[in-house]
Design an enzyme around this catalytic site. Structure first.
Site, PDB file in Angstrom:
ATOM      1  N   LYS A  64      29.906  -2.386  29.678  1.00 60.02           N
ATOM      2  CA  LYS A  64      29.434  -3.298  30.976  1.00 60.02           C
ATOM      3  C   LYS A  64      30.150  -2.060  31.749  1.00 60.02           C
ATOM      4  O   LYS A  64      29.213  -1.406  33.123  1.00 60.02           O
ATOM      5  CB  LYS A  64      30.620  -4.588  31.418  1.00 60.02           C
ATOM      6  CG  LYS A  64      29.930  -4.714  32.938  1.00 60.02           C
ATOM      7  CD  LYS A  64      31.571  -5.184  32.742  1.00 60.02           C
ATOM      8  CE  LYS A  64      30.463  -7.123  31.968  1.00 60.02           C
ATOM      9  NZ  LYS A  64      29.703  -7.844  32.434  1.00 60.02           N
ATOM     10  N   ARG A 135      36.754  -7.882  35.208  1.00 55.81           N
ATOM     11  CA  ARG A 135      36.125  -8.278  34.503  1.00 55.81           C
ATOM     12  C   ARG A 135      36.542  -7.247  32.691  1.00 55.81           C
ATOM     13  O   ARG A 135      36.733  -6.167  32.765  1.00 55.81           O
ATOM     14  CB  ARG A 135      34.007  -8.821  34.349  1.00 55.81           C
ATOM     15  CG  ARG A 135      33.529  -9.071  35.519  1.00 55.81           C
ATOM     16  CD  ARG A 135      32.520  -9.008  35.616  1.00 55.81           C
ATOM     17  NE  ARG A 135      31.910 -10.240  36.478  1.00 55.81           N
ATOM     18  CZ  ARG A 135      31.447  -9.742  37.801  1.00 55.81           C
ATOM     19  NH1 ARG A 135      31.563  -8.596  38.241  1.00 55.81           N
ATOM     20  NH2 ARG A 135      30.939 -10.027  38.441  1.00 55.81           N
ATOM     21  N   GLY A 144      30.301 -14.027  27.040  1.00 58.71           N
ATOM     22  CA  GLY A 144      31.130 -15.632  27.329  1.00 58.71           C
ATOM     23  C   GLY A 144      32.749 -15.357  26.285  1.00 58.71           C
ATOM     24  O   GLY A 144      33.582 -16.410  26.583  1.00 58.71           O
ATOM     25  N   MET A 146      35.551 -12.968  26.368  1.00 57.93           N
ATOM     26  CA  MET A 146      36.373 -12.818  27.057  1.00 57.93           C
ATOM     27  C   MET A 146      36.536 -13.458  28.385  1.00 57.93           C
ATOM     28  O   MET A 146      35.735 -13.880  28.260  1.00 57.93           O
ATOM     29  CB  MET A 146      37.147 -11.259  26.833  1.00 57.93           C
ATOM     30  CG  MET A 146      37.386 -11.127  25.194  1.00 57.93           C
ATOM     31  SD  MET A 146      36.696  -8.981  25.234  1.00 57.93           S
ATOM     32  CE  MET A 146      35.631  -8.564  25.644  1.00 57.93           C
ATOM     33  N   ARG A 387      22.939  -4.144  30.583  1.00 60.92           N
ATOM     34  CA  ARG A 387      23.260  -4.435  29.184  1.00 60.92           C
ATOM     35  C   ARG A 387      21.934  -4.752  27.880  1.00 60.92           C
ATOM     36  O   ARG A 387      21.254  -5.514  28.659  1.00 60.92           O
ATOM     37  CB  ARG A 387      24.591  -5.137  28.975  1.00 60.92           C
ATOM     38  CG  ARG A 387      23.788  -6.573  28.824  1.00 60.92           C
ATOM     39  CD  ARG A 387      25.339  -7.885  28.720  1.00 60.92           C
ATOM     40  NE  ARG A 387      24.859  -9.176  28.838  1.00 60.92           N
ATOM     41  CZ  ARG A 387      25.723 -10.204  28.544  1.00 60.92           C
ATOM     42  NH1 ARG A 387      27.626  -9.522  28.699  1.00 60.92           N
ATOM     43  NH2 ARG A 387      25.683 -10.902  29.106  1.00 60.92           N
ATOM     44  N   HIS A 505      25.549 -20.456  29.121  1.00 59.08           N
ATOM     45  CA  HIS A 505      26.714 -19.568  27.866  1.00 59.08           C
ATOM     46  C   HIS A 505      25.610 -19.828  26.562  1.00 59.08           C
ATOM     47  O   HIS A 505      25.846 -19.581  25.572  1.00 59.08           O
ATOM     48  CB  HIS A 505      28.214 -20.437  27.682  1.00 59.08           C
ATOM     49  CG  HIS A 505      28.612 -20.121  26.859  1.00 59.08           C
ATOM     50  ND1 HIS A 505      28.553 -20.649  24.840  1.00 59.08           N
ATOM     51  CD2 HIS A 505      29.429 -18.611  26.090  1.00 59.08           C
ATOM     52  CE1 HIS A 505      29.732 -20.258  24.487  1.00 59.08           C
ATOM     53  NE2 HIS A 505      29.838 -19.119  24.836  1.00 59.08           N
ATOM     54  N   SER A 829      22.778  -0.862 -13.670  1.00 60.53           N
ATOM     55  CA  SER A 829      22.298  -2.379 -12.406  1.00 60.53           C
ATOM     56  C   SER A 829      23.154  -2.412 -12.505  1.00 60.53           C
ATOM     57  O   SER A 829      23.639  -3.222 -12.710  1.00 60.53           O
ATOM     58  CB  SER A 829      21.285  -2.465 -12.331  1.00 60.53           C
ATOM     59  OG  SER A 829      21.144  -3.968 -11.821  1.00 60.53           O
ATOM     60  N   GLY A 831      25.808  -5.317 -10.788  1.00 59.43           N
ATOM     61  CA  GLY A 831      25.847  -6.503 -11.058  1.00 59.43           C
ATOM     62  C   GLY A 831      27.351  -6.705  -9.813  1.00 59.43           C
ATOM     63  O   GLY A 831      28.205  -7.541 -10.419  1.00 59.43           O
ATOM     64  N   ASN A 833      28.303  -8.981  -7.942  1.00 59.04           N
ATOM     65  CA  ASN A 833      28.996 -10.574  -7.912  1.00 59.04           C
ATOM     66  C   ASN A 833      29.844 -10.253  -9.124  1.00 59.04           C
ATOM     67  O   ASN A 833      31.254 -10.618  -8.431  1.00 59.04           O
ATOM     68  CB  ASN A 833      27.870 -11.741  -8.014  1.00 59.04           C
ATOM     69  CG  ASN A 833      27.071 -11.574  -7.494  1.00 59.04           C
ATOM     70  OD1 ASN A 833      26.294 -11.352  -6.331  1.00 59.04           O
ATOM     71  ND2 ASN A 833      25.651 -11.837  -7.844  1.00 59.04           N
ATOM     72  N   ASP A 834      29.811 -10.361 -10.171  1.00 56.35           N
ATOM     73  CA  ASP A 834      31.052  -9.937 -11.048  1.00 56.35           C
ATOM     74  C   ASP A 834      31.037  -9.004 -11.223  1.00 56.35           C
ATOM     75  O   ASP A 834      32.416  -8.434 -11.371  1.00 56.35           O
ATOM     76  CB  ASP A 834      30.317 -10.450 -12.352  1.00 56.35           C
ATOM     77  CG  ASP A 834      29.857 -11.297 -12.728  1.00 56.35           C
ATOM     78  OD1 ASP A 834      30.217 -12.397 -12.333  1.00 56.35           O
ATOM     79  OD2 ASP A 834      29.316 -11.828 -13.771  1.00 56.35           O
ATOM     80  N   CYS A 896      21.462  -5.276  -7.829  1.00 52.00           N
ATOM     81  CA  CYS A 896      20.888  -6.345  -8.452  1.00 52.00           C
ATOM     82  C   CYS A 896      21.462  -7.909  -8.275  1.00 52.00           C
ATOM     83  O   CYS A 896      21.218  -9.339  -7.774  1.00 52.00           O
ATOM     84  CB  CYS A 896      20.664  -6.655  -9.603  1.00 52.00           C
ATOM     85  SG  CYS A 896      21.441  -7.276 -10.985  1.00 52.00           S
ATOM     86  N   TYR A 916      17.809   2.024  -5.621  1.00 54.55           N
ATOM     87  CA  TYR A 916      16.853   0.549  -5.395  1.00 54.55           C
ATOM     88  C   TYR A 916      18.147  -0.801  -4.815  1.00 54.55           C
ATOM     89  O   TYR A 916      19.377  -0.277  -6.523  1.00 54.55           O
ATOM     90  CB  TYR A 916      15.678  -0.053  -6.254  1.00 54.55           C
ATOM     91  CG  TYR A 916      15.640  -0.531  -7.116  1.00 54.55           C
ATOM     92  CD1 TYR A 916      16.659  -1.647  -7.641  1.00 54.55           C
ATOM     93  CD2 TYR A 916      16.048   0.373  -8.751  1.00 54.55           C
ATOM     94  CE1 TYR A 916      16.932  -1.992  -9.264  1.00 54.55           C
ATOM     95  CE2 TYR A 916      16.362  -0.073 -10.098  1.00 54.55           C
ATOM     96  CZ  TYR A 916      17.497  -1.221 -10.047  1.00 54.55           C
ATOM     97  OH  TYR A 916      17.374  -1.821 -11.331  1.00 54.55           O
TER      98      TYR A 916
END
Length: 1018
Positions: A64, A135, A144, A146, A387, A505, A829, A831, A833-834, A896, A916
């Site tokens: 702002k 402000r 909205g 703050m 803005r 808002h 590759s 993994g 997640n694990d 992956c 990739y």
């Protein structure tokens, strides 16, 4: 009547009773500062066509403040003010909520500059007082979240001076009432208590109106006497709730307001918002103090919010709303439903014409769609803010395509203008056309967030959150939303309000979140006490279903069916009507541009031909993960799999595997044919065997009958396979080492399919992936089997084909010994997640109990299973890349896990040099956009010098050329209202010719959906 605000300011110029400023408290009550703090510039002024800062200084001045300075520099009519930098916010929190000693003096200088321009004094009780707005201003817009305070500087004396100077008693007391309400709420903390659905100040107003007038009149109809009475009632409420008297000193008010804005950086809603949008807490917020201009002086005044283009659908139209005789907060709060900004053309044609000129100037200067706030005071236009406008994914797409055509931006910038994390909005379902025709519309409102949403209605944000946690689809229904409703808005499928407009808002936040939203559905009668919504003669209770169509603004009772979006029907099903739509063509163009920019490929996680075809239609460049265990759940295959697991001899296991071989070969054949020469990374069996066996007595009896064995034998095998921690148990390569015949069968199925498809003159590129490797010897043993089977199949089929064998890096030891493993592996590759589970020692299936407290305490910046932990897990990935390439410079590297479809994680993958990423089919466009953005950002960063520090960039901001001075008024007062510069910036260079749209992939042949795998997805 008052002719001009600036004419009226002359009244205050002769006052000799200037308010004596109270200094900010000394070192004993403030923190001690470093010796050089007195030299640091903390306050940046703007106004009268000049500014200390500029638009490039958002890190220091906030969005702002930087844009207010920039608007002033290019000659737009901006009320003067100053910005307290984000560095003060950082100091505030680092020093027990205190301020640098030099700040008070710099603030006084900033106020004096405002007084000089405005010709009035702050806190003046005898002449026209200078009133200010305070402000927030974060680096990234947080609408909205703050706090804001308007009309600061009013007290029991200055309100009388304001009334006398303006000869408008109602206006003066209206301002005072608003100030007490906002200051009481924001600074003194007089807010609704737990369990209350109404703001306490609004409750007093409503009760007052009904008691005096017997109905709910609009605020602008309240008389001066009414406003005086409300001020008394508000002050009594403040005293009752806080035990303190409302502050009377203007400088005490200003210090309190600034502190409240800094304090609001750490309020609950701001924290929730930052967490959702990944805004670092250490950025802090700036505070903007700006001279008040008034839209509530009468029917020739007003306030509004507008966008230079439609932020909901992207249409190039001036879009917004305004209220006559109102201040800006009235528009955004949603308490009153405003009028469309186009109506301003009829009511104030001169101001509307001026706004259109400002609209053009801003877009040419900022080269992006702007969200502006304006006030018209007695026919005079003032710009209070600009803005970059929040927008839906559909609007972002149209904005970017149109602006390339208009040569405002180039095609690379167009890619960056489409938020990758919002792109899936374009793929979201719409209501089924046939179902809509049968449904009855019960209400209509303003379309604020496009799309279709159906859910159970909840009238309270907290209850909405609890319902969502129970797995319910939620529709948040309110008279109007406030920042305190943020958690409920995040939980909801859609948002419906009875009041407010497209700049309220609810609308603003919904657009940013990509939520379906309808505002101003005035027919809704919401009863918070009874928890009901009445409309069109029907009454809906909490928990009942409603459906909303945010594109048209129509509300339907009950549940409506949904249908795929135009992009999905066009891409995947080849629907010609869908392909003719502007949205489809624009999406295709965006993806074509992404293909030009991207270095890193995007593959898909696919387990069958249909998923493969869908992903290729979206532009996937191969398969990064096929989970072979998912193939065992079709039809009767699971029985053969169970027969193999229950076998007690190798011969019996091989016999059962022989039944599975043709099924797997058939699946791989379909996948290779669908890929048409693109690579396929196929992971061998990964989950523990017990996941394939029935665990209930009834299921075990059924299986015993099918296989002709005893129930006891099945129960005993289930018991013997039980593991206390299956994630770390007998799975992955450990299965292939214990039962090499499993690896043999799967390798044979892959290679026989590759041979058969190759004979059809279709290229195949199989990549066999051994899971869960932590030791080189594990990989060596499995690769030996794979290579032997490949040699056997080529000999049997009398054909040669290329293939790769690699591994999934998903345990820390695999990453740390990657140099050894790369001696054998042709690709890695990750993994993730694990790898995340094993690196953090946290189970993703069991973390729900502590995810929220960990996120709120900012231990997790984001859920580490949604966005990659680049500091910890990312370090393991970097180590594996470095060590792997040291041994094998040509090793292929990919990812992956589910992180492959997360934009932040994709950017990290680009930065560390992966070949990739791979993700689910419907996340492919998101990953492609994120990968293209990462490449463009890297290219642009390399093309410019190293980033300057916040402070040095502030010092280097060159002042803009001073705008032409305006003509003075008859009384000689400089109004500082400059006309907007006709040519603020040179025209943007023509964009490069856009790439031709990518060829449409062949429509996918619809296949029966696979049954949900019981095995854990990796």
């Amino acid at each position: 009547m008052l002719a001009s605000y600036y004419q009226m300011l002359i009244i205050g110029t002769q006052s000799n009773n200037i308010h004596k400023h109270t200094p900010i408290k000394t070192a004993t009550s403030m923190a001690k500062t470093a010796s050089n703090s007195s030299k640091t510039k903390y306050v940046y002024s703007f106004g009268d066509g000049k500014a200390d800062g500029g638009g490039t200084m958002k890190a220091l001045l906030g969005g702002k403040g930087a844009n207010l300075a920039e608007m002033s520099r290019i000659g737009l009519p901006v009320p003067p003010g100053f910005t307290i930098t984000t560095e003060v916010c950082t100091y505030f929190y680092d020093n027990k909520r205190t301020y640098p000693v030099s700040l008070q003096g710099q603030m006084e200088a900033g106020v004096k500059s405002m007084e000089k321009i405005m010709n009035c004094k702050f806190g003046d009780a005898k002449g026209m007082p200078l009133l200010v707005a305070v402000r927030s201003g974060a680096r990234d817009s947080m609408p909205g979240m703050m706090d804001t305070i308007l009309n600061l500087g009013l007290n029991d004396q200055t309100v009388l001076a304001l009334a006398a100077a303006t000869k408008n008693e109602r206006f003066a007391w209206d301002c005072y009432r608003r100030f007490v309400q906002m200051y009481g709420d924001v600074v003194l903390g007089v807010q609704k208590r737990e369990g209350e659905d109404h703001e306490p100040f609004e409750t007093i107003i409503e009760e007052f109106k009904h008691e005096k007038y017997g109905k709910d009149i609009v605020d602008s109809d309240l008389t001066a006497a009414d406003q005086m009475e409300l001020v008394k009632l508000f002050k009594a409420l403040v005293k009752d709730r806080t035990g303190k008297v409302f502050p009377n000193d203007a400088w005490d008010q200003l210090r309190g307001a600034a502190g409240a804005v800094f304090g609001s950086w750490m309020n609950d809603r701001a924290i929730v918002y930052r967490r959702k949008y990944n805004i670092p807490a250490e950025w802090g917020t700036a505070v903007n103090v700006q001279a008040m201009v008034y839209g509530n002086t009468g029917n020739d005044s007003g306030s509004g919010v507008a966008f230079t283009r439609n932020p909901a659908n992207g249409v190039n139209e001036f879009y917004g709303e305004f209220l006559i005789n109102a201040q800006g907060e009235d528009v955004v709060a949603g308490v009153r439903t405003p009028e469309p900004v186009i109506e301003l053309k009829k009511q104030m044609p001169k101001s509307y014409a001026e706004l259109l000129k400002v609209r053009a100037t801003l877009e040419k200067h900022f080269k992006d769609v702007q969200d502006v706030e304006f006030t018209i005071q007695q026919g005079k236009l003032f710009m209070l803010q600009t803005r970059n406008g929040k927008r839906t994914a559909a609007a972002a797409l149209k904005f970017s395509i149109d602006m390339v055509k208009e040569k405002l931006i180039d095609w690379e910038t167009a890619i960056l203008r489409n938020p990758a994390d919002q792109l899936d909005q374009l793929l979201a379902p719409i209501f089924d056309i046939a179902d809509v025709k049968k449904a009855k519309a019960i209400a209509s409102g303003l379309p604020a967030g496009p799309g279709a949403a159906c859910g159970k209605i909840y009238l309270n944000a907290d209850r909405a959150v609890l319902a969502e946690a129970r797995g319910e689809k939620v529709l948040l229904v309110r008279n109007e939303t406030s920042p305190e409703d943020l958690r409920g808005m995040i939980a909801a499928e859609g948002i419906l309000t009875a009041r407010g407009g497209v700049s309220s808002h609810a609308a603003l936040v919904a657009r940013q979140m990509g939520k379906v939203c309808i505002c101003g559905a005035a027919a809704l009668d919401i009863n918070y006490d009874k928890k009901t919504v009445s409309v069109s003669g029907q009454t809906f209770k909490e928990g009942d279903f409603l459906s909303i169509e945010g594109t048209s603004g129509i509300v339907y009772g009950g549940q409506l069916k949904t249908a795929p979006s135009e992009i999905i029907t066009g891409m995947i099903h080849g629907d010609k009507v869908a392909q003719a739509t502007e949205k489809f063509k624009s999406f295709n163009q965006l993806m074509a541009w992404c293909a030009k920019a991207t270095r890193m490929q995007v593959r898909t996680n696919a387990d069958n031909p249909e998923q493969t075809q869908n992903a290729i239609a979206f532009g996937a460049q191969g398969i990064g993960l096929t989970r072979t265990e998912h193939m065992f759940f079709e039809g009767d295959r699971i029985d053969a799999m169970r027969e193999m697991i229950l076998a007690t001899t190798e011969a019996d296991r091989r016999a059962a595997l022989g039944k599975l071989l043709p099924y797997q070969r058939e699946d791989f054949t379909g996948i290779f044919e669908a890929l048409k020469g693109l690579p396929a990374t196929i992971r061998l069996l990964d989950p523990p065997l017990h996941e394939f066996l029935p665990h209930t007595e009834a299921q075990q009896k059924d299986l015993a009958k099918k296989l002709g064995i005893t129930v006891e034998k099945i129960a005993h095998r289930v018991e013997s396979l039980h593991e206390f921690n299956p994630m770390l148990g007998h799975r992955g390569c450990r299965l292939g080492i214990a039962y090499p015949e499993i690896t043999e069968m799967q390798a044979r199925a892959i290679f026989e399919a590759a041979a058969d498809v190759s004979k059809k003159k279709i290229k195949v590129k199989p990549e066999v992936m051994i899971p869960l490797v932590g030791f080189k010897r594990e990989l060596d043993l499995q690769v030996e089997i794979v290579n032997r089977v490949a040699k056997e199949v080529m000999a049997e089929k009398k054909i040669k084909f290329d293939y790769l064998v690699g591994t999934m890096i998903e345990v820390p030891r695999g990453a740390l010994t990657a140099d050894e493993i790369a001696q054998t592996a042709q690709f890695f590759s990750f993994g993730t997640n694990d790898l995340t589970q094993t690196a953090l020692g946290i189970s993703r299936d069991d973390m729900g109990a502590f995810l929220m407290p960990y996120t709120e305490a900012e231990i997790f910046k984001k859920n580490p299973f949604a966005t990659l932990d680049t500091t910890g897990v990312g370090q393991l990935i970097k180590i594996a890349i470095e060590k792997g390439r040291k041994t094998n410079p040509d090793i292929k590297l990919g990812i992956c896990g589910e992180h492959g479809g997360d934009p932040d994680s994709v950017k990290f993958c680009h930065e560390v040099g992966l070949s990739y990423v791979s993700c689910s089919p419907f996340r492919v466009p998101v990953a492609r956009l994120a990968a293209a953005q990462a490449a463009i950002e890297e290219k642009r960063a390399a093309a410019k010098p190293a980033e300057k520090t916040v402070r040095s960039s502030a010092k280097s901001a060159a002042p803009a050329k001073k705008a032409k001075q305006p003509t003075t008024t008859k009384k000689g007062n400089n109004t500082m209202a400059k006309k907007a510069a006709k040519k603020a910036v040179k025209k943007a260079a023509p964009a490069k010719k856009a790439a031709a749209p990518a060829k449409k992939a062949a429509p996918a042949k619809k296949a029966a959906p696979a049954k949900k795998a019981a095995a854990k997805k990796k």
